[in-house]
Design an enzyme around this catalytic site. Structure first.
Site, PDB file in Angstrom:
ATOM      1  N   CYS A  15      -1.158  -6.911  -4.080  1.00  0.00           N
ATOM      2  CA  CYS A  15      -1.470  -6.175  -2.729  1.00  0.00           C
ATOM      3  C   CYS A  15      -2.613  -6.860  -2.446  1.00  0.00           C
ATOM      4  CB  CYS A  15      -1.517  -4.697  -3.083  1.00  0.00           C
ATOM      5  SG  CYS A  15      -2.820  -4.074  -3.981  1.00  0.00           S
ATOM      6  N   ARG A  21      -2.180  -0.112  -4.151  1.00  0.00           N
ATOM      7  CA  ARG A  21      -0.849  -0.289  -4.245  1.00  0.00           C
ATOM      8  C   ARG A  21      -0.452  -0.893  -5.573  1.00  0.00           C
ATOM      9  NH1 ARG A  21      -0.026  -2.542   1.584  1.00  0.00           N
ATOM     10  NH2 ARG A  21      -2.132  -3.373   0.966  1.00  0.00           N
ATOM     11  N   ASP A 136      -0.293   0.628   3.407  1.00  0.00           N
ATOM     12  CA  ASP A 136      -1.622   0.343   2.881  1.00  0.00           C
ATOM     13  C   ASP A 136      -2.091   1.828   3.055  1.00  0.00           C
ATOM     14  OD1 ASP A 136      -4.097   0.134   2.028  1.00  0.00           O
ATOM     15  OD2 ASP A 136      -4.579  -1.498   3.738  1.00  0.00           O
TER      16      ASP A 136
END
Ligand code: 4NP
Length: 172
Positions: A15, A21, A136
């Site tokens: 990520c 994440r 996100d």
């Protein structure tokens, strides 16, 4: 599943910061792999395309949502993606299209580029809905972190099935 692969399958989650994440994918898949008895056959790692958080723990909201679902994210430390690793990676799981673009540039060869997939490509419902990016949650609230967790966990079930298939193919 008792026979041997020449080396473990190396699966990595990517990520931006490696604090939200990709640590979720890392922790969730790692436990699924262990529960499936595949610990010796699969290496799970994660990293970020940015270096802002290198060495830090996962975001407290990441650790919290993982803990709420029985996963321990407290030992995570953020890393930056190392392009020199590409040759040793088997599956490179990007969180969103921005990461896919960065990774495709860093991959340099078609062989390495073919290793790159979006995490949610492995969730049939996400594929059917055409929502393949993991948003996100960094600027969001707890609900965004919960949604992220739910999306990543669903994808990890598909990733585990895929890994099983890969290991069985290699044994055939
Ligand atoms: P992640 O979330 O990529 O899921 O770890 C982010 C964390 C930090 C930043 C961006 C996204 N940042 O800009 O510092």
């Amino acid at each position: 599943m008792g026979s041997m692969l020449p080396r473990p399958l190396h699966v990595t989650f990517v990520c931006s910061g490696n604090i939200c994440r990709s640590p979720m994918g890392h922790v969730i898949l790692q436990r699924m792999v262990a529960e499936a008895g595949l610990h010796d056959h699969v290496l799970v790692t994660s990293s970020g395309t940015g270096d802002w958080h290198v060495g830090e723990h996962a975001d407290p909201r990441t650790v919290a949502v993982l803990a709420q679902h029985g996963y321990d994210g407290s030992r995570h430390r953020a890393r930056e993606f190392d392009p020199d690793e590409f040759a040793d990676l088997d599956l490179v799981l990007a969180s969103d299209e921005g990461h896919v673009r960065v990774l495709q540039r860093l991959a340099r060869t078609p062989h390495n580029r073919a290793k790159i997939h979006l995490v949610r490509e492995f969730d049939p419902e996400a594929v059917a809905a055409g929502t393949l990016e993991t948003a996100d949650p960094w600027y969001g609230d707890e609900a965004h972190f919960l949604r992220c967790f739910t999306e990543v966990e669903a994808a990890c079930r598909g990733i585990l099935d895929h890994i099983r298939g890969q290991i069985e193919t290699d044994h055939a």
